[in-house]
Design a protein around this motif. Structure first.
Motif, PDB file in Angstrom:
ATOM      1  N   ARG A 102      43.569  29.747  64.609  1.00  0.00           N
ATOM      2  CA  ARG A 102      42.610  30.851  64.551  1.00  0.00           C
ATOM      3  C   ARG A 102      42.387  31.539  65.888  1.00  0.00           C
ATOM      4  NH1 ARG A 102      37.308  28.525  61.767  1.00  0.00           N
ATOM      5  NH2 ARG A 102      37.778  26.832  63.238  1.00  0.00           N
ATOM      6  N   SER A 103      42.358  30.753  66.968  1.00  0.00           N
ATOM      7  CA  SER A 103      41.950  31.292  68.265  1.00  0.00           C
ATOM      8  C   SER A 103      43.153  31.646  69.125  1.00  0.00           C
ATOM      9  CB  SER A 103      41.066  30.274  68.995  1.00  0.00           C
ATOM     10  OG  SER A 103      40.805  30.695  70.318  1.00  0.00           O
ATOM     11  N   GLN A 104      43.363  32.940  69.342  1.00  0.00           N
ATOM     12  CA  GLN A 104      44.468  33.368  70.190  1.00  0.00           C
ATOM     13  C   GLN A 104      44.279  32.885  71.622  1.00  0.00           C
ATOM     14  OE1 GLN A 104      45.358  37.542  69.971  1.00  0.00           O
ATOM     15  NE2 GLN A 104      46.988  37.437  71.499  1.00  0.00           N
ATOM     16  N   SER A 105      43.058  32.926  72.110  1.00  0.00           N
ATOM     17  CA  SER A 105      42.816  32.520  73.501  1.00  0.00           C
ATOM     18  C   SER A 105      43.114  31.036  73.709  1.00  0.00           C
ATOM     19  CB  SER A 105      41.367  32.826  73.902  1.00  0.00           C
ATOM     20  OG  SER A 105      40.448  32.105  73.089  1.00  0.00           O
ATOM     21  N   ARG A 106      42.751  30.209  72.738  1.00  0.00           N
ATOM     22  CA  ARG A 106      43.007  28.771  72.880  1.00  0.00           C
ATOM     23  C   ARG A 106      44.500  28.461  72.779  1.00  0.00           C
ATOM     24  NH1 ARG A 106      38.118  26.102  69.207  1.00  0.00           N
ATOM     25  NH2 ARG A 106      36.396  26.783  70.542  1.00  0.00           N
ATOM     26  N   ILE A 107      45.171  29.158  71.906  1.00  0.00           N
ATOM     27  CA  ILE A 107      46.607  28.913  71.776  1.00  0.00           C
ATOM     28  C   ILE A 107      47.345  29.424  72.998  1.00  0.00           C
ATOM     29  CG2 ILE A 107      48.677  29.599  70.497  1.00  0.00           C
ATOM     30  CD1 ILE A 107      47.109  29.203  67.937  1.00  0.00           C
ATOM     31  N   GLU A 108      46.955  30.569  73.507  1.00  0.00           N
ATOM     32  CA  GLU A 108      47.603  31.071  74.723  1.00  0.00           C
ATOM     33  C   GLU A 108      47.346  30.146  75.909  1.00  0.00           C
ATOM     34  OE1 GLU A 108      46.216  35.073  75.055  1.00  0.00           O
ATOM     35  OE2 GLU A 108      47.781  35.869  73.727  1.00  0.00           O
ATOM     36  N   ALA A 109      46.166  29.530  75.956  1.00  0.00           N
ATOM     37  CA  ALA A 109      45.886  28.558  77.014  1.00  0.00           C
ATOM     38  C   ALA A 109      46.768  27.320  76.851  1.00  0.00           C
ATOM     39  CB  ALA A 109      44.409  28.160  76.975  1.00  0.00           C
ATOM     40  N   ALA A 110      46.978  26.909  75.601  1.00  0.00           N
ATOM     41  CA  ALA A 110      47.853  25.762  75.341  1.00  0.00           C
ATOM     42  C   ALA A 110      49.291  26.088  75.736  1.00  0.00           C
ATOM     43  CB  ALA A 110      47.776  25.375  73.867  1.00  0.00           C
ATOM     44  N   ILE A 111      49.731  27.300  75.420  1.00  0.00           N
ATOM     45  CA  ILE A 111      51.084  27.716  75.786  1.00  0.00           C
ATOM     46  C   ILE A 111      51.256  27.683  77.301  1.00  0.00           C
ATOM     47  CG2 ILE A 111      52.645  29.716  75.871  1.00  0.00           C
ATOM     48  CD1 ILE A 111      51.664  30.422  73.038  1.00  0.00           C
ATOM     49  N   GLN A 112      50.267  28.190  78.010  1.00  0.00           N
ATOM     50  CA  GLN A 112      50.327  28.191  79.471  1.00  0.00           C
ATOM     51  C   GLN A 112      50.350  26.760  80.015  1.00  0.00           C
ATOM     52  OE1 GLN A 112      50.844  30.594  81.589  1.00  0.00           O
ATOM     53  NE2 GLN A 112      50.689  29.240  83.368  1.00  0.00           N
ATOM     54  N   GLN A 113      49.568  25.879  79.405  1.00  0.00           N
ATOM     55  CA  GLN A 113      49.525  24.484  79.833  1.00  0.00           C
ATOM     56  C   GLN A 113      50.885  23.814  79.673  1.00  0.00           C
ATOM     57  OE1 GLN A 113      46.713  22.052  77.655  1.00  0.00           O
ATOM     58  NE2 GLN A 113      47.748  20.156  78.249  1.00  0.00           N
ATOM     59  N   VAL A 114      51.521  24.027  78.534  1.00  0.00           N
ATOM     60  CA  VAL A 114      52.818  23.408  78.274  1.00  0.00           C
ATOM     61  C   VAL A 114      53.877  23.973  79.212  1.00  0.00           C
ATOM     62  CG1 VAL A 114      54.656  23.110  76.576  1.00  0.00           C
ATOM     63  CG2 VAL A 114      52.260  22.888  75.874  1.00  0.00           C
ATOM     64  N   ALA A 115      53.916  25.297  79.315  1.00  0.00           N
ATOM     65  CA  ALA A 115      54.952  25.944  80.119  1.00  0.00           C
ATOM     66  C   ALA A 115      54.832  25.588  81.602  1.00  0.00           C
ATOM     67  CB  ALA A 115      54.885  27.452  79.927  1.00  0.00           C
ATOM     68  N   SER A 116      53.614  25.469  82.096  1.00  0.00           N
ATOM     69  CA  SER A 116      53.407  25.200  83.520  1.00  0.00           C
ATOM     70  C   SER A 116      53.656  23.746  83.894  1.00  0.00           C
ATOM     71  CB  SER A 116      51.983  25.586  83.923  1.00  0.00           C
ATOM     72  OG  SER A 116      51.036  24.798  83.231  1.00  0.00           O
ATOM     73  N   SER A 117      53.708  22.860  82.892  1.00  0.00           N
ATOM     74  CA  SER A 117      53.886  21.442  83.189  1.00  0.00           C
ATOM     75  C   SER A 117      55.316  20.965  82.979  1.00  0.00           C
ATOM     76  CB  SER A 117      52.948  20.603  82.308  1.00  0.00           C
ATOM     77  OG  SER A 117      53.260  20.784  80.933  1.00  0.00           O
ATOM     78  N   SER A 118      56.235  21.915  82.734  1.00  0.00           N
ATOM     79  CA  SER A 118      57.627  21.541  82.488  1.00  0.00           C
ATOM     80  C   SER A 118      58.564  22.453  83.254  1.00  0.00           C
ATOM     81  CB  SER A 118      57.932  21.632  80.988  1.00  0.00           C
ATOM     82  OG  SER A 118      59.308  21.419  80.735  1.00  0.00           O
ATOM     83  N   ASP A 119      59.643  21.875  83.747  1.00  0.00           N
ATOM     84  CA  ASP A 119      60.673  22.668  84.421  1.00  0.00           C
ATOM     85  C   ASP A 119      61.987  22.569  83.647  1.00  0.00           C
ATOM     86  OD1 ASP A 119      61.227  20.045  84.923  1.00  0.00           O
ATOM     87  OD2 ASP A 119      61.453  20.249  87.094  1.00  0.00           O
ATOM     88  N   SER A 120      61.886  22.523  82.338  1.00  0.00           N
ATOM     89  CA  SER A 120      63.060  22.366  81.489  1.00  0.00           C
ATOM     90  C   SER A 120      64.049  23.514  81.689  1.00  0.00           C
ATOM     91  CB  SER A 120      62.638  22.322  80.013  1.00  0.00           C
ATOM     92  OG  SER A 120      63.769  22.400  79.174  1.00  0.00           O
ATOM     93  N   PRO A 121      65.326  23.205  81.771  1.00  0.00           N
ATOM     94  CA  PRO A 121      66.337  24.270  81.893  1.00  0.00           C
ATOM     95  C   PRO A 121      66.541  25.024  80.579  1.00  0.00           C
ATOM     96  CG  PRO A 121      67.392  22.126  81.752  1.00  0.00           C
ATOM     97  CD  PRO A 121      65.931  21.865  81.870  1.00  0.00           C
TER      98      PRO A 121
END
Length: 325
Positions: free
Chosen positions: A60-79
Motif C-alpha cells: 500500500r505504501s509507496q514511501s515504505r516500499i521505496e525506503a525498503a528498495i533503497q535499504q536493499v540496494a545500498s547494502s549490496s554490491d552485487s554485480p
C-alpha cells in the motif's frame, strides 16, 4: 497432529538458502512479492537481489516500499543486481485490485513467481475490510485470489517457455491452521458475519483458506504448467504480533525465530525442485518451516479437499469479489 505441531515449533535448520539461488541465476525472470517492505517479504527481497531478476514489491505504501528498495540496494554490491520496482496493492480494498494487476501488465508480459505473502493476523474483533468483509479472510484470501486471477495471463505466458515446475504461485499458511482452525478448516457462519468475532479462529480459518486456494489453483491451473504451493514460514518475530498483549509477547518471544528464517521457507517454496516433483503427482504441496516438504498436520483438511471444500471456498471467494472484477 501433535508431531506436526512440535516439528514446526522446533524446525530443522534450512537446507535450501540463497546459496542455492546464486547471483545472476534469475536474470530475465519476473517476480512479485506482496508485503515486501518488511518482515519475511523484505528478507526474501534481500536474498533475491543478487540474482538479477525483476522484482515487484507490492504494497500500500509507496514511501515504505521505496525506503525498503533503497535499504536493499545500498547494502549490496552485487554485480548482477535485481531491478526492484514498486507496485501499488491494497488488499483491504477490492475496488483497487484490478487496477494493480493492470499496472503490472502494462509493464510486463510474463510473471514467473508470485509470493502471496502480505496479510494480517490476530487483529482485534470487529476488523473488516473496506467492503465490510471479515478482515482476515478478506485480506488473506479473497483479495489475493482476485489479484492472482488477474495475473493469470502473465503466469501462463511465463509457463510457455519456462522449465517444468518453475512458474509458481506461493500462498501463505500458518501453524495456526493446525492449532486453531475449526473442523474442516472453515465454517462459513463465522466468515459471513462481516467482522472478526474471534481473532484466533478467524485468522486460522483464513490460513486454512490459503491452503485450500493453493490446492485448488494446482488443480485448475496445473494444466497450464503453473505450480501452486502453500508454505508456513514459521513462528517468526514480525509485526503480525503487534496486536497481542505485551505480557503474552514476553513469553511468546521465546518460541519465535528471526524473520530471515521465514524467508528461507519462502525461498524453498519458490525454487526447490522437490516442490515441482510433488506437484507432478497431482497433489497440493505444503511446505513447513524452514523448507520441509511435508503434509499439513490436519488430516481433516485433506478429507475436506476430497469432498470438494477447496473448490467450494474458491467459488465463495469469487462470488464476493465478482462485483469488483
Amino acid at each position: 497432529m501433535f508431531q506436526a505441531i512440535w516439528s514446526q515449533y522446533f524446525p530443522p535448520k534450512p537446507t535450501f538458502t540463497e546459496k542455492d539461488v546464486p547471483p545472476g541465476s534469475q536474470v530475465g525472470k519476473v517476480f512479485i512479492i506482496t508485503g515486501a517492505n518488511q518482515g519475511i517479504g523484505l528478507e526474501l527481497v534481500k536474498m533475491l537481489y543478487p540474482t538479477g531478476a525483476t522484482i515487484y514489491l507490492a504494497g500500500r505504501s509507496q514511501s515504505r516500499i521505496e525506503a525498503a528498495i533503497q535499504q536493499v540496494a545500498s547494502s549490496s554490491d552485487s554485480p548482477t543486481p535485481a531491478t526492484l520496482k514498486y507496485l501499488h496493492l491494497d488488499l483491504n480494498d477490492l475496488t483497487t485490485i484490478k487496477a494493480s494487476a493492470a499496472a503490472f501488465a502494462s509493464q510486463e508480459q510474463k510473471l514467473d513467481i508470485i509470493w502471496n505473502n502480505a496479510g494480517i493476523g490476530g487483529n482485534p474483533n470487529g476488523t473488516t475490510t473496506a467492503q465490510k468483509i471479515e478482515g482476515h479472510v478478506g485480506i488473506n484470501c479473497i483479495a489475493p485470489l482476485l489479484f492472482t486471477q488477474q495475473l493469470l495471463p502473465q503466469l501462463q505466458e511465463a509457463a510457455r517457455t519456462a522449465s517444468s515446475g518453475s512458474v509458481r504461485i506461493v500462498w501463505t499458511g500458518s501453524l495456526a491452521i493446525e492449532s486453531f482452525s475449526p473442523p474442516g478448516g472453515l465454517q462459513y457462519e463465522y466468515l459471513e458475519t462481516g467482522a472478526t468475532t474471534n481473532s484466533k479462529r478467524d485468522y486460522a480459518s483464513s490460513k486454512a483458506g490459503n491452503f485450500f486456494l493453493a490446492v485448488e489453483a494446482a488443480q485448475r491451473w496445473g494444466k497450464f504448467g503453473i505450480t501452486s504451493v502453500c508454505q508456513n514460514p514459521g513462528n517468526l518475530l514480525t509485526n503480525i504480533y503487534s496486536h497481542q498483549p505485551r505480557l503474552l509477547m514476553l513469553l511468546v518471544k521465546l518460541l519465535l525465530y528471526e524473520p530471515k528464517m521465514g524467508g528461507y521457507t519462502m525461498l524453498y517454496a519458490g525454487f526447490t525442485e522437490e516442490v515441482a516433483a510433488e506437484m507432478e503427482k497431482g497433489n497440493g504441496a505444503y511446505v513447513r518451516p524452514f523448507g520441509v516438504l511435508a503434509p499439513n498436520g490436519r488430516r481433516d483438511l485433506y478429507e475436506a479437499v476430497r469432498e470438494g471444500k477447496a473448490s467450494e471456498f474458491w467459488g465463495w471467494c469469487e462470488k464476493i469479489y465478482q462485483p469488483y472484477v
